[in-house]
Design an enzyme around this catalytic site. Structure first.
Site, PDB file in Angstrom:
ATOM      1  N   ASP A  24       0.844  -1.201   0.000  1.00  0.00           N
ATOM      2  CA  ASP A  24       0.000   0.000   0.000  1.00  0.00           C
ATOM      3  C   ASP A  24       0.875   1.245   0.000  1.00  0.00           C
ATOM      4  O   ASP A  24       2.060   1.193   0.329  1.00  0.00           O
ATOM      5  CB  ASP A  24      -0.967  -0.002   1.203  1.00  0.00           C
ATOM      6  N   GLU A  49      -0.003  -1.190   5.628  1.00  0.00           N
ATOM      7  CA  GLU A  49       1.101  -0.845   6.523  1.00  0.00           C
ATOM      8  C   GLU A  49       0.961   0.607   6.960  1.00  0.00           C
ATOM      9  O   GLU A  49       1.141   0.950   8.122  1.00  0.00           O
ATOM     10  CB  GLU A  49       2.438  -1.056   5.804  1.00  0.00           C
TER      11      GLU A  49
HETATM   12 ZN   LIG Z   1       6.851   2.252   3.969  1.00  0.00          ZN
END
Ligand SMILES: [Zn+2]
Length: 391
Positions: free
Chosen positions: A79, A141
């Site tokens: 992401d 993340e």
């Molecule tokens: Zn990163």
């Protein structure tokens, strides 16, 4: 596999292909994950997808080589952060090459690393590997390492876990063996609305919020003054920070609600939940009695939005020694931003952070990665894969 300075010609192309998937954390990452799974299957490598409960996001794991022995896991998140309200000079989801740099969202953080890993696959003869290479790609993340947590839970059930791990977050190819943890907290103060001429008939949620934030500052100042810092980190102490606040409607209305978001970035070894408990006790002992004397329904909600463990430096580990040799550096560094590395260390996998591009370019408009960084990463990966096979 001989080490060389050659970058596989596929790497820039793979970066371009990966950037084209708009994997801003609010979106699905499945198209990218399926692209990677297809790519790997083209080389006879099977992937396993671990979907989240919405079914719209997935982690991907794959093992190249033997599965009865642990090997090197190369890990990264798929992401990227949003581009909203950022002033880009190029299309963020279409890579532009200029002066030896590739511009685009995620080129640096961290599709450049993922592409460098994927581009090496054609060079690897899985049947000749003595130790495997594991891939671990994650989702979400940037919003709290939720995919990393899912991957760590998944890896815990493997009969043979990866023996060590490199997380390819942008460190300009410096070897990092320590980072701070991060706990993200949402706070909602529930007060009582009323006419501001009669303040003792209401409970001012904004003012209570301000008192809690002041308390966070008191704790922060004490942590700094106590000097229980670690000079490897900048800043050298655990930090507490309030980043967003919202509350109230008008000057002459006692505000009913106040919401704010804060975070604690803790040094390895300093438990952030102890600090949070201190703030909770202050609220329970000092603020709630005063608020509930006016109206028993008053309350303060504290929700932990995410909790990412710190990466504690493990000096002298075999992985660290190898990585330092491969990068020609003497000592490992520590960073203050959190990564997924602490999650893998927590389940017993020695982990370092080392990846192409500078964190200074990440999350910004006109994010870029320099091609020479990608080349250094490719060399590092080739050498470390070869070195683990010699062990
Ligand atoms: Zn990163």
């Amino acid at each position: 596999m001989a080490a060389s300075l050659r970058t596989p010609t596929g790497t820039p192309n793979l970066i371009k292909q990966l950037v084209r998937f708009d994997t801003v954390s609010r979106n699905s990452n499945l198209a990218l994950i399926e692209f990677v799974a297809d790519y790997l299957s083209g080389y006879g490598i099977q992937s396993e997808l671990i979907k989240d409960k919405t079914g719209t996001k997935a982690d991907l794991t794959a093992t190249i080589g033997p599965s009865d022995i642990g090997g090197l896991m190369l890990a990264g998140h798929t992401d990227v952060v949003p581009v909203d309200d950022q002033d880009w000079s190029t299309d963020p989801f279409k890579v532009t090459e200029q002066d030896g740099c590739l511009y685009g969202r995620g080129t640096c953080d961290m599709k450049g690393f993922i592409a460098a890993v994927l581009a090496l696959i054609p060079e690897i003869d899985a049947s000749r590997l003595r130790r495997p290479i594991h891939l671990g790609l994650t989702y979400d993340e940037e919003t709290g390492c939720f995919g990393g947590q899912a991957l760590a839970r998944h890896l815990k059930n493997w009969d043979v876990r990866p023996q060590w791990c490199v997380v390819g977050e942008p460190t300009s190819m410096a070897v990092v063996n320590g980072h701070k943890g991060k706990i993200s907290v949402d706070c909602h103060v529930h007060g009582v609305e009323g006419h501001s001429a009669y303040i003792d008939k209401g409970v001012n949620a904004v003012e209570i919020g301000a008192e809690i934030i002041s308390r966070l500052r008191v704790v922060q100042k004490r942590l700094k003054a106590e000097g229980l810092g670690n000079d490897k980190f900048d800043p050298s102490f655990t930090t507490i920070h309030t980043g967003k606040i919202q509350g109230g409607i008008a000057r002459n209305i006692i505000p009913r609600d106040c919401r704010f978001e804060f975070e604690i970035r803790n040094l390895p070894g300093q438990d952030p939940s102890v600090l949070l408990d201190e703030v909770r006790s202050y609220i329970a002992d000092t603020l709630l009695p005063e608020m509930q004397a006016v109206d028993p329904s008053c309350d303060v909600d504290i929700q932990i939005q995410s909790n990412i463990p710190a990466l504690a430096p493990e000096d002298g580990s075999r992985l660290l020694t190898l990585a330092l040799q491969m990068t020609g550096t003497n000592a490992a560094q520590c960073i203050s931003f959190a990564t997924e590395a602490g999650l893998y260390q927590e389940i017993g996998i020695p982990t370092i952070v080392c990846g192409p591009g500078s964190i200074a370019q990440a999350h910004r408009p006109d994010e870029f990665v320099a091609l020479n960084q990608i080349m250094r990463c490719t060399t590092f990966l080739r050498e470390i894969i070869a070195a683990q096979d010699r062990l």
